[in-house]
Design an enzyme around this catalytic site. Structure first.
Site, mmCIF file in Angstrom:
data_model
loop_
_atom_site.group_PDB
_atom_site.id
_atom_site.type_symbol
_atom_site.label_atom_id
_atom_site.label_comp_id
_atom_site.label_asym_id
_atom_site.label_seq_id
_atom_site.Cartn_x
_atom_site.Cartn_y
_atom_site.Cartn_z
ATOM 1 N N CYS A 1 -2.684 4.707 -11.011
ATOM 2 C CA CYS A 1 -3.507 4.076 -12.045
ATOM 3 C C CYS A 1 -4.026 5.172 -12.983
ATOM 4 O O CYS A 1 -5.232 5.338 -13.189
ATOM 5 C CB CYS A 1 -4.658 3.284 -11.432
ATOM 6 S SG CYS A 1 -5.708 4.227 -10.297
ATOM 7 N N ASP B 1 -3.074 4.051 5.988
ATOM 8 C CA ASP B 1 -4.126 4.767 5.262
ATOM 9 C C ASP B 1 -4.892 5.624 6.261
ATOM 10 O O ASP B 1 -5.027 5.254 7.432
ATOM 11 C CB ASP B 1 -5.080 3.795 4.571
ATOM 12 C CG ASP B 1 -5.844 4.435 3.422
ATOM 13 O OD1 ASP B 1 -5.467 4.204 2.255
ATOM 14 O OD2 ASP B 1 -6.808 5.176 3.686
ATOM 15 N N LYS C 1 -2.533 -4.605 -2.729
ATOM 16 C CA LYS C 1 -1.074 -4.624 -2.707
ATOM 17 C C LYS C 1 -0.549 -5.071 -1.345
ATOM 18 O O LYS C 1 0.483 -5.740 -1.257
ATOM 19 C CB LYS C 1 -0.539 -3.253 -3.105
ATOM 20 C CG LYS C 1 -0.935 -2.858 -4.522
ATOM 21 C CD LYS C 1 -0.501 -1.437 -4.847
ATOM 22 C CE LYS C 1 -1.032 -1.015 -6.201
ATOM 23 N NZ LYS C 1 -2.517 -0.904 -6.219
#
Length: 384
Positions: A332, A237, A222
Site C-alpha cells: 500500500c 503472521d 485479504k
C-alpha cells in the site's frame, strides 16, 4: 507523531485516557492538522516577523488552533480559549497575536490541500503533476467507508437498502463514515471493512488455486477475501496480537483458515502452495487519506529499508510456490522503489518466474466516486 514518528493509533494509545467524546475530538484535531501542515505553516509564516522553529511549541499550537477553525469550524473564542493555556508561561503573547491577526483576516477554504514539499517533489518525479494535484485534493477529504462482502447478492441488497454503491464485485461503498457495529449485517458476519484498493491482490489469485498462503496476513482482510472465494487459506503472521484480531473476524464472518504464528523469513511449509499472497510491510504512503501522518514518517531511509526487507520476503515467498502456481505481491505504497522497481529487481535476479499482470493505483483514480488508496500489486507465475 511529528517528533517521534509514531502512528496516529500508537500515539492515541500512549496518551492520556480521555472520555470517548474528548478522545474523538482530539483525534479529529490531530488528523485535520496533519492533513494541512503545509497550508497552516504558510499562514503562520505570513503572520510572523521571524520564522518560528519547525518543532516549536508555538508553531504546533498555532497549527492545532487554525486546523480547528479551517476544518472543524470551531468558533474563534473557543479555539483561542483552548490554545492559550497550552503556551502558558511561554510564547502566549506571540500565539495570541498571530491568532488574532489570522482570525481577523480571510482564511482559506477547508478543501484547499497541499502535500509536504519533499513528498510532492518525489511523487511529481515518479507519477507527474496530475497525480500530485489529485493527492492534494484527496488529503483534505475524508475517505468513504468501503465494505467487502462474502456474497455478491448480499452486497447488492445492502447497497440498495443503505444508499451505498457497488464499486466492484462483493464490494460496497458508503459515502459517509458510520459506526460500523450499528450497520445491518455486522453481527450476522455479512461483511468487513476493507478499502477497495486492498481487495485487488486477492482478486488476482486464480480461481483454480486450491491451497493459498496469505503471508503477513494480519489484520486479515485479504484472508477473509481468500476464504470467502472458496480457497483453503493459511494465514501467516508473526504478530500474535494482530492475529487475535484476525481470529475474531473469522469467527464473526463465519469463515475458516489455518493460522500460523511465524516470521515469514523463518517459515518452512511442508509442501508448496498453489498461490502465495505477500502483502509486504511497506512505507504505507498510499494510505495517506486515512493516515496523513505517513507522509511525515516515510523518509527516504524508511523507504529504502522497506524495499530491502521486501526483497528478502519475496525471495522467501517464492520458494513456497509450486511450479505453475502464482506469487502475488502487494504494497500500500506510492513509492516505485517498493512496487515496480522491487518486482523488476526480483525478476532480474531470479529465473523461473514471469510477470503475468500488475496494477498500480494512483491518486485521482475513481476520484468522482470517492477515490482509492495508493496501491501496487503484481502477479508472478512460477514456470516449470
Amino acid at each position: 507523531m511529528l517528533r517521534g514518528g509514531q502512528t496516529m493509533e500508537s500515539a492515541a494509545q500512549g496518551g492520556p485516557r480521555l472520555a470517548p467524546a474528548d478522545q474523538a475530538l482530539a483525534l479529529a484535531i490531530a488528523g485535520e492538522t496533519l492533513r494541512r501542515v503545509p497550508l497552516l505553516d504558510r499562514l503562520i509564516d505570513g503572520a510572523t516577523r521571524q520564522a518560528l522553529p519547525e518543532d516549536s511549541k508555538a508553531r504546533m499550537v498555532l497549527r492545532l488552533a487554525l486546523a480547528q477553525r479551517v476544518a472543524l469550524h470551531v468558533p474563534d473564542h473557543a479555539l483561542v480559549a483552548t490554545a492559550l493555556p497550552l503556551v502558558e508561561g511561554g510564547p502566549r503573547r506571540l500565539v495570541h497575536g498571530v491568532l488574532g491577526t489570522l482570525l481577523r483576516g480571510s482564511l482559506p477554504d477547508a478543501d484547499l490541500g497541499a502535500l509536504p514539499v519533499e513528498v510532492a517533489e518525489r511523487w511529481t518525479k515518479a507519477w507527474g503533476e496530475a497525480a500530485v494535484a489529485a493527492a492534494a485534493r484527496a488529503i483534505v477529504r475524508r475517505p468513504p467507508l468501503d465494505l467487502s462482502f462474502k456474497d455478491d447478492a448480499a452486497a447488492k441488497a445492502f447497497a440498495e437498502a443503505e444508499g451505498g454503491v457497488v464499486v466492484a464485485e462483493r464490494h460496497v461503498r458508503l459515502a459517509d463514515s458510520r459506526a460500523v457495529t450499528g450497520l445491518p449485517g455486522f453481527e450476522a458476519g455479512d461483511w468487513w471493512v476493507q478499502d477497495l484498493s486492498s481487495t485487488l491482490p486477492a482478486r488476482m489469485i486464480p480461481a483454480d488455486a486450491t491451497r493459498v498462503l496469505d503471508a503477513c496476513a494480519a489484520p486479515g482482510g485479504k484472508t477473509l477475501q481468500i476464504a470467502a472465494a472458496g480457497h483453503e487459506v493459511t494465514a501467516l503472521d508473526r504478530s500474535e496480537s494482530r492475529l487475535a484480531r484476525l481470529r475474531a473476524n473469522l469467527h464473526r464472518i463465519k469463515l475458516g483458515a489455518t493460522i500460523v504464528t511465524e516470521d515469514v523469513l523463518a517459515f518452512a511449509p511442508a509442501e508448496p502452495f498453489d498461490a502465495v499472497l505477500l502483502d509486504a510491510p511497506c512505507s504505507a504512503t498510499g494510505t495517506f487519506r486515512r493516515h496523513p501522518e505517513v507522509l511525515f514518517r516515510a523518509s527516504p531511509r524508511i523507504i529504502a529499508e522497506s524495499a530491502e526487507l521486501q526483497g528478502r520476503l519475496l525471495e522467501a515467498s517464492a520458494a513456497w510456490v509450486r511450479p505453475g502456481g502464482s506469487l502475488v505481491y502487494a504494497v500500500c505504497s506510492l513509492e516505485p522503489e517498493e512496487g515496480e522497481d522491487r518486482i523488476a529487481a526480483f525478476l532480474a535476479a531470479r529465473t523461473g518466474f514471469a510477470l503475468a499482470e500488475q496494477r498500480r493505483v494512483l491518486p485521482g483514480e475513481r476520484e468522482e466516486e470517492g477515490g482509492m488508496d495508493g496501491f501496487f500489486t503484481a502477479r508472478l507465475v512460477r514456470q516449470g
